[in-house]
Scaffold this motif. Sequence first.
Motif, PDB file in Angstrom:
ATOM      1  N   LEU A   1       0.822  -1.262   0.170  1.00 10.99           N
ATOM      2  CA  LEU A   1      -0.125   0.005  -0.155  1.00 10.99           C
ATOM      3  C   LEU A   1       1.025   1.332   0.032  1.00 10.99           C
ATOM      4  CD1 LEU A   1      -3.038   1.220   0.100  1.00 10.99           C
ATOM      5  CD2 LEU A   1      -2.564   1.001   2.778  1.00 10.99           C
TER       6      LEU A   1
ATOM      7  N   THR B   1      -3.331   5.503   5.754  1.00 16.27           N
ATOM      8  CA  THR B   1      -4.097   5.565   6.898  1.00 16.27           C
ATOM      9  C   THR B   1      -4.410   4.543   7.522  1.00 16.27           C
ATOM     10  OG1 THR B   1      -6.193   6.078   5.703  1.00 16.27           O
ATOM     11  CG2 THR B   1      -4.756   8.001   5.958  1.00 16.27           C
TER      12      THR B   1
ATOM     13  N   ARG C   1      -7.531   3.878   7.931  1.00 13.34           N
ATOM     14  CA  ARG C   1      -8.710   3.570   7.153  1.00 13.34           C
ATOM     15  C   ARG C   1      -8.536   2.695   5.769  1.00 13.34           C
ATOM     16  NH1 ARG C   1     -13.710   4.438   7.866  1.00 13.34           N
ATOM     17  NH2 ARG C   1     -13.538   6.208   9.425  1.00 13.34           N
ATOM     18  N   ARG C   2      -7.428   3.466   5.080  1.00 16.37           N
ATOM     19  CA  ARG C   2      -6.946   2.834   3.788  1.00 16.37           C
ATOM     20  C   ARG C   2      -6.315   1.408   4.031  1.00 16.37           C
ATOM     21  NH1 ARG C   2      -4.423   8.238   1.074  1.00 16.37           N
ATOM     22  NH2 ARG C   2      -6.353   8.993   0.049  1.00 16.37           N
TER      23      ARG C   2
ATOM     24  N   ALA D   1      -7.088  -0.547   6.358  1.00 14.43           N
ATOM     25  CA  ALA D   1      -7.988  -1.524   6.449  1.00 14.43           C
ATOM     26  C   ALA D   1      -8.831  -1.930   5.298  1.00 14.43           C
ATOM     27  CB  ALA D   1      -9.270  -1.021   7.455  1.00 14.43           C
ATOM     28  N   THR D   2      -9.119  -0.978   4.505  1.00 12.33           N
ATOM     29  CA  THR D   2      -9.828  -1.301   3.149  1.00 12.33           C
ATOM     30  C   THR D   2      -8.835  -2.032   2.386  1.00 12.33           C
ATOM     31  OG1 THR D   2     -10.808   0.888   3.161  1.00 12.33           O
ATOM     32  CG2 THR D   2     -10.814   0.136   1.088  1.00 12.33           C
ATOM     33  N   ALA D   3      -7.562  -1.893   2.077  1.00 15.17           N
ATOM     34  CA  ALA D   3      -6.721  -2.787   1.548  1.00 15.17           C
ATOM     35  C   ALA D   3      -6.843  -4.212   1.912  1.00 15.17           C
ATOM     36  CB  ALA D   3      -5.343  -2.422   1.417  1.00 15.17           C
TER      37      ALA D   3
ATOM     38  N   GLY E   1      -9.331  -5.558   3.472  1.00 13.54           N
ATOM     39  CA  GLY E   1     -10.516  -6.081   3.514  1.00 13.54           C
ATOM     40  C   GLY E   1     -11.217  -6.291   4.849  1.00 13.54           C
TER      41      GLY E   1
ATOM     42  N   LYS F   1     -12.367  -3.948   8.703  1.00 10.63           N
ATOM     43  CA  LYS F   1     -12.828  -2.794   9.436  1.00 10.63           C
ATOM     44  C   LYS F   1     -11.630  -2.127  10.196  1.00 10.63           C
ATOM     45  CE  LYS F   1     -17.460  -4.308   9.956  1.00 10.63           C
ATOM     46  NZ  LYS F   1     -18.146  -3.613   8.979  1.00 10.63           N
ATOM     47  N   PRO F   2     -11.551  -0.670   9.941  1.00 14.04           N
ATOM     48  CA  PRO F   2     -10.462  -0.106  10.532  1.00 14.04           C
ATOM     49  C   PRO F   2     -10.130  -0.510  12.233  1.00 14.04           C
ATOM     50  CG  PRO F   2     -11.896   1.512   9.416  1.00 14.04           C
ATOM     51  CD  PRO F   2     -12.513   0.087   9.483  1.00 14.04           C
TER      52      PRO F   2
END
Length: 131
Positions: free
Chosen positions: A3, A13, A15-16, A18-20, A22, A24-25
Motif C-alpha cells: 500500500l 492511513t 482506514r486505507r 483496513a480497506t486494502a 478487507g 474494518k479499521p
Amino acid sequence: MALADDIGMDGVTIRRLATALGVKPMTIYHHVPNKEAIIDGMVDVVFGEIDLPPTEADWRSATVHRSTGGEAMATLSEEMTEAMPADAYAYLSELATDHVSRPGYDFADEFDYGLALILDGLDAAVDQDAT
C-alpha cells in the motif's frame, strides 16, 4: 508495504490500510496501537532485508561489502535520473548525456573507483586523528 509503495507513506492511513486488507479499521487497532507502530514495523522489515557484512570484516571491507555496485546500481541511478527534470539538475543531466551514455562507459568501474577514493579519504582522516 505494498500500500505504501502504491500511494506513498503520506497516503497510508488506518482506514486505507483496513480497506486494502478487507477489514474494518477497528480491527487494525487490535494488532497495532497506531499508524506509527505500522511504520515502525515497515522499517523493521526493510532493515531486516539489508545484507549485513561479515562481523569479522574490518570497516573498509564491510563498507565495500555493503555498497551496491554494477548492474544493480546502474539500474537504480537510471531510475533516479529519469525522475529528475533535466532543467532543474543541469549538471546531472550533462553527466548522463556527455559521459554515461557514451560507448565504453562502465558504471561498475566508475562506482568502484569513486568508492575507493572516498574510503581512502576516510582512511587518511582516521590515521590523522590517531596521531
